[in-house]
Each structure stands twice: as structure tokens, then as C-alpha cells.
Write a protein that holds these residues in place. Sequence first.
Motif, mmCIF file in Angstrom:
data_model
loop_
_atom_site.group_PDB
_atom_site.id
_atom_site.type_symbol
_atom_site.label_atom_id
_atom_site.label_comp_id
_atom_site.label_asym_id
_atom_site.label_seq_id
_atom_site.Cartn_x
_atom_site.Cartn_y
_atom_site.Cartn_z
ATOM 1 N N VAL A 186 0.832 -1.209 0.000
ATOM 2 C CA VAL A 186 0.000 0.000 0.000
ATOM 3 C C VAL A 186 0.862 1.253 0.000
ATOM 4 O O VAL A 186 0.596 2.213 -0.739
ATOM 5 C CB VAL A 186 -0.947 -0.008 1.217
ATOM 6 N N VAL A 187 1.915 1.264 0.813
ATOM 7 C CA VAL A 187 2.797 2.438 0.894
ATOM 8 C C VAL A 187 3.490 2.693 -0.434
ATOM 9 O O VAL A 187 3.574 3.837 -0.907
ATOM 10 C CB VAL A 187 3.830 2.252 2.020
ATOM 11 N N VAL A 188 3.983 1.643 -1.070
ATOM 12 C CA VAL A 188 4.687 1.799 -2.348
ATOM 13 C C VAL A 188 3.744 2.311 -3.427
ATOM 14 O O VAL A 188 4.084 3.235 -4.187
ATOM 15 C CB VAL A 188 5.337 0.463 -2.773
ATOM 16 N N VAL A 189 2.543 1.745 -3.512
ATOM 17 C CA VAL A 189 1.572 2.192 -4.516
ATOM 18 C C VAL A 189 1.203 3.653 -4.295
ATOM 19 O O VAL A 189 1.166 4.456 -5.238
ATOM 20 C CB VAL A 189 0.310 1.299 -4.481
ATOM 21 N N ALA A 190 0.945 4.028 -3.042
ATOM 22 C CA ALA A 190 0.559 5.404 -2.746
ATOM 23 C C ALA A 190 1.700 6.377 -3.027
ATOM 24 O O ALA A 190 1.502 7.433 -3.640
ATOM 25 C CB ALA A 190 0.112 5.519 -1.288
ATOM 26 N N ALA A 191 2.910 6.034 -2.577
ATOM 27 C CA ALA A 191 4.057 6.932 -2.735
ATOM 28 C C ALA A 191 4.392 7.158 -4.207
ATOM 29 O O ALA A 191 4.551 8.308 -4.655
ATOM 30 C CB ALA A 191 5.270 6.375 -1.997
ATOM 31 N N PHE A 192 4.467 6.072 -4.958
ATOM 32 C CA PHE A 192 4.794 6.227 -6.373
ATOM 33 C C PHE A 192 3.619 6.802 -7.161
ATOM 34 O O PHE A 192 3.822 7.451 -8.184
ATOM 35 C CB PHE A 192 5.245 4.892 -6.972
ATOM 36 N N GLY A 193 2.394 6.579 -6.698
ATOM 37 C CA GLY A 193 1.253 7.200 -7.344
ATOM 38 C C GLY A 193 1.314 8.709 -7.268
ATOM 39 O O GLY A 193 1.080 9.414 -8.264
ATOM 40 N N ARG A 198 2.896 13.952 -9.898
ATOM 41 C CA ARG A 198 3.663 15.206 -9.884
ATOM 42 C C ARG A 198 4.590 15.304 -11.088
ATOM 43 O O ARG A 198 4.721 16.371 -11.700
ATOM 44 C CB ARG A 198 4.464 15.308 -8.593
ATOM 45 N N ILE A 199 5.234 14.199 -11.431
ATOM 46 C CA ILE A 199 6.114 14.200 -12.603
ATOM 47 C C ILE A 199 5.313 14.523 -13.857
ATOM 48 O O ILE A 199 5.760 15.290 -14.724
ATOM 49 C CB ILE A 199 6.826 12.843 -12.748
ATOM 50 N N GLY A 200 4.123 13.947 -13.962
ATOM 51 C CA GLY A 200 3.279 14.210 -15.116
ATOM 52 C C GLY A 200 2.885 15.671 -15.219
ATOM 53 O O GLY A 200 2.935 16.269 -16.302
ATOM 54 N N ARG A 201 2.499 16.272 -14.094
ATOM 55 C CA ARG A 201 2.112 17.682 -14.117
ATOM 56 C C ARG A 201 3.291 18.579 -14.477
ATOM 57 O O ARG A 201 3.150 19.543 -15.227
ATOM 58 C CB ARG A 201 1.525 18.085 -12.763
ATOM 59 N N ARG A 202 4.479 18.258 -13.951
ATOM 60 C CA ARG A 202 5.656 19.062 -14.277
ATOM 61 C C ARG A 202 6.042 18.917 -15.742
ATOM 62 O O ARG A 202 6.560 19.859 -16.348
ATOM 63 C CB ARG A 202 6.827 18.648 -13.384
ATOM 64 N N GLY A 203 5.806 17.740 -16.303
ATOM 65 C CA GLY A 203 6.146 17.531 -17.706
ATOM 66 C C GLY A 203 5.247 18.304 -18.654
ATOM 67 O O GLY A 203 5.680 18.719 -19.729
#
Length: 216
Positions: A186-193, A198-203
Motif C-alpha cells: 500500500v505504501v509503495v503504490v501510494a508513494a509512487f502514485g 507530480r512528474i506528469g504535471r511538471r512535464g
Amino acid sequence: MDKASALTILTTEHYTLQMVRTANITDATGRAGHLLSTISASMIALGFVAQVVPVEVLLTLVLVVFSGLFLIGLATLFRAVELVIEDVQAGLGINRIRHVYGDLEPSTKDVFVRQMHDEPAAVEADAGQTGWRKARRPRLLGTALTVAGLVNLVNGLVAGAVAGAAAGLLHAGLTWSIVIGSVVAVVVVAAFGVAIARIGRRGVAPIGTRYPRNQQ
């Protein structure tokens, strides 16, 4: 420049951008498919091995194999995010071209069923993300439904398997191994989600808006 020449240039660019989108979709789905195939093959192999080795050896193999799969998944995830950004950029460009089509021939504006504006809301609508009318976070929801979101989910499950195997090797017991693995997943999915959103918005952020919806 006369209207015929402008139309030729626009239609050529429209076709090029559509080919870019097609290539991105093919690349993203192909990478996700290879990742799932690799994980499936690894699980089948571990299933055969589990019949002839002690539990400690099996957990060690799971830890080693799934750690490698997680690294492969990370590479797939970040490439999928890049492809999503490229796809959004290409879609935004197509929206602009449709707007210019309408300017060249105003009678065609009512013919287009896709978006003719390039502000973020129009791009999201063209991608179908605003179809979830009751969603409080349509952008986050849209991110979760992309190929990158699928890969992120798979990576979370793989990370959970690694954590569960490590807990088992440390003699945490079956119950605690399952709990630890579930929490890590759950932590990995949430963190990378959050990270890929954020990466998408910055791109996409550097692209300026030229034809907002309130401009007619």
C-alpha cells in the motif's frame, strides 16, 4: 500563406501527432505486457521449485527474484510516465490544430466531437478523465487508470511480496509476514502514485495555453 497551404501543413502535423500517440500507446502497453509476462513466468518457476526445496530456500528465491522484478518494474514505470507525458503533449497539439481548423473554416466548428481547446481541463476531458463526475480528485483518478498506474499497482504487489519474504526469513510468522507485505504494498503504490502524478504535471506545465475555452 494561402488557406490551402496552411491546411496541408496542419493536416500533416495532425497526422504526425496522431502517429506519435499511436506509437506511445503501443510502446506503453508492450512494456507493461512484457513486465506482466516476466512476473508470470517467474511465479510459475517458483511454483515448481516450491515443491522440492525447503521454505527458507523458497523465501530466499522469492526475495532475490522479486527484488529484480521490482527494479524492472521501476524502469517500466518511469518510461510509462514519460510516454504519458508525450501522449498528453501530442493530444494538446491536436486540440490546437482542431481550433485552427475552425478558424480557417468557421462552419466546421460544430462538426468536431473532440476538444478544440488546450487548457488542462480540455485535455483531461479529451482523455476521458472527467467522465468520473463524482470523483473528488479526477486527475489522481485519471493517473491511476493509465498504463503507468497499472505498472505502479503491479510494482506495489511485487514490493509487498519482497517484504513478506524478508519477514518470513526473519521468522516473523505467517500472519505478520502477510501484514508487513500488505502495508509495504500500500505504501509503495501510494508513494509512487503521488510521485508519477507530480512528474506528469511538471512535464506538461511548461506548455503554454493558447486557445482556452473562454476564447472563441
